[in-house]
Motif scaffolding. Sequence first.
Motif, PDB file in Angstrom:
ATOM      1  N   LEU A  44      36.488 -25.529  52.033  1.00 36.09           N
ATOM      2  CA  LEU A  44      37.865 -25.220  52.431  1.00 36.09           C
ATOM      3  C   LEU A  44      38.474 -24.072  51.624  1.00 36.09           C
ATOM      4  N   ALA A  92      36.509 -29.617  61.703  1.00 35.68           N
ATOM      5  CA  ALA A  92      37.820 -30.125  61.274  1.00 35.68           C
ATOM      6  C   ALA A  92      38.486 -29.158  60.300  1.00 35.68           C
ATOM      7  N   LYS A  93      37.706 -28.619  59.386  1.00 41.08           N
ATOM      8  CA  LYS A  93      38.289 -27.693  58.410  1.00 41.08           C
ATOM      9  C   LYS A  93      38.711 -26.387  59.071  1.00 41.08           C
ATOM     10  N   SER A  96      42.017 -26.455  60.522  1.00 36.36           N
ATOM     11  CA  SER A  96      43.146 -26.404  59.586  1.00 36.36           C
ATOM     12  C   SER A  96      43.530 -24.965  59.215  1.00 36.36           C
ATOM     13  N   VAL A  97      42.651 -23.993  59.462  1.00 33.42           N
ATOM     14  CA  VAL A  97      43.068 -22.596  59.237  1.00 33.42           C
ATOM     15  C   VAL A  97      43.351 -21.865  60.563  1.00 33.42           C
ATOM     16  N   TYR A 199      39.988 -31.584  67.909  1.00 33.74           N
ATOM     17  CA  TYR A 199      40.604 -30.541  67.076  1.00 33.74           C
ATOM     18  C   TYR A 199      41.019 -29.305  67.870  1.00 33.74           C
TER      19      TYR A 199
END
Length: 358
Positions: A44, A92-93, A96-97, A199
């Motif tokens: 991350l 998933a990560k 998040s961006v 997502y």
Amino acid sequence: MKMVFRWYGTGNDTVTLRQIKQIPGVEGIVWALHDVPAGEEWPLEKLMAYKEEADRYGLHLEVVESVNVHEDIKLGLPSRDVYIENYKRTIAKLASVGVKTICYNFMPVFDWVRTDLFKEMEDGSTALFLDKAKIDNMDPAELVERIANDLDFTMPGWEPERLKLLSPLFEKYKSVSEEDLWNNLQYFLEQIIPVAEQYDIKMAIHPDDPPWPIFGLPRIMTGRESIRRLLRLVDSPYNGVTLCSGSLGANPANDIVAMVREFAGRIPFAHIRNVRVYENGDFIETSHRTQDGTVDIAGIVRAYYETGYTGYARPDHGRHIWDERCRPGYGLYDRALGIMYLWGAWDAMAAGERGDAR
Ligand code: DNO
């Protein structure tokens, strides 16, 4: 059409974000963590650092190319489940961006292959070239030997670490048929697509380049029929294709304009470039202009326009022009010219429509 531009990262690319920002209509970069080996989870902190850098130039990070698929997944080995879990966590990560589309491929061992990265053209520019007979006649053992001893023969993406593994990999693929590869792709997608849905990230498989089996290894994403089959494997808008006109265009039997129309709605990402295919099957990557190659780029843009395309698009490999020194196929100048050609064709369509409405 949302225009994006591939960028390999600071220190890894001759092109800068500042330059990219100055190309008309480019809103984001196409990126990846190129130093993370296939199969590992992306950290991350590194994603955040990338985002911070792109934010400074007002460029988004919505398209990743590629999150590479570990060979054990393509081979269908029991160890694949670990790598698939890592892939899911990476999805998933990335969400998040702000990532919205992931490009990947399912080519065994090799990604894109060319025999010449700087083939001189009539006008003195150089471009990526494939000598078909040379590839068709090369036996895999000889290939492994050549790569080990001939630095000029290295290709982008063929890191030394991977090269060491080449011989055993060829061995493992001996018992993998095209049908096996399809089954392994299905197994992968059945697990990945529900996570992509959760997502809100579209998965976009890249066709094989060149679009035929090479070195005795199976290749399955080669044309219209294979894209149809892919879309049926998991029937979700999150299971889509990176429609690469250059990769598919290396086989003149592929009608890409027809594919844009048929697969509308399942193309989250478009790679648009031209290629000139010779009688003997060799090909060279020309400028984006329709008249310079064998692919009807203007017709493709028209098909995207008429099908109301709202996905991402990028110019693809450019020639090396105006004495630019750059990564093979990934200079600034010819790709920027490519973008202006694509916008020209697109905007002319829009102007025509306005004219018709008057
Ligand atoms: C070459 C690219 C490919 C592409 C991968 C996608 O320049 O088009 O390397 O990124 O096949 O996974």
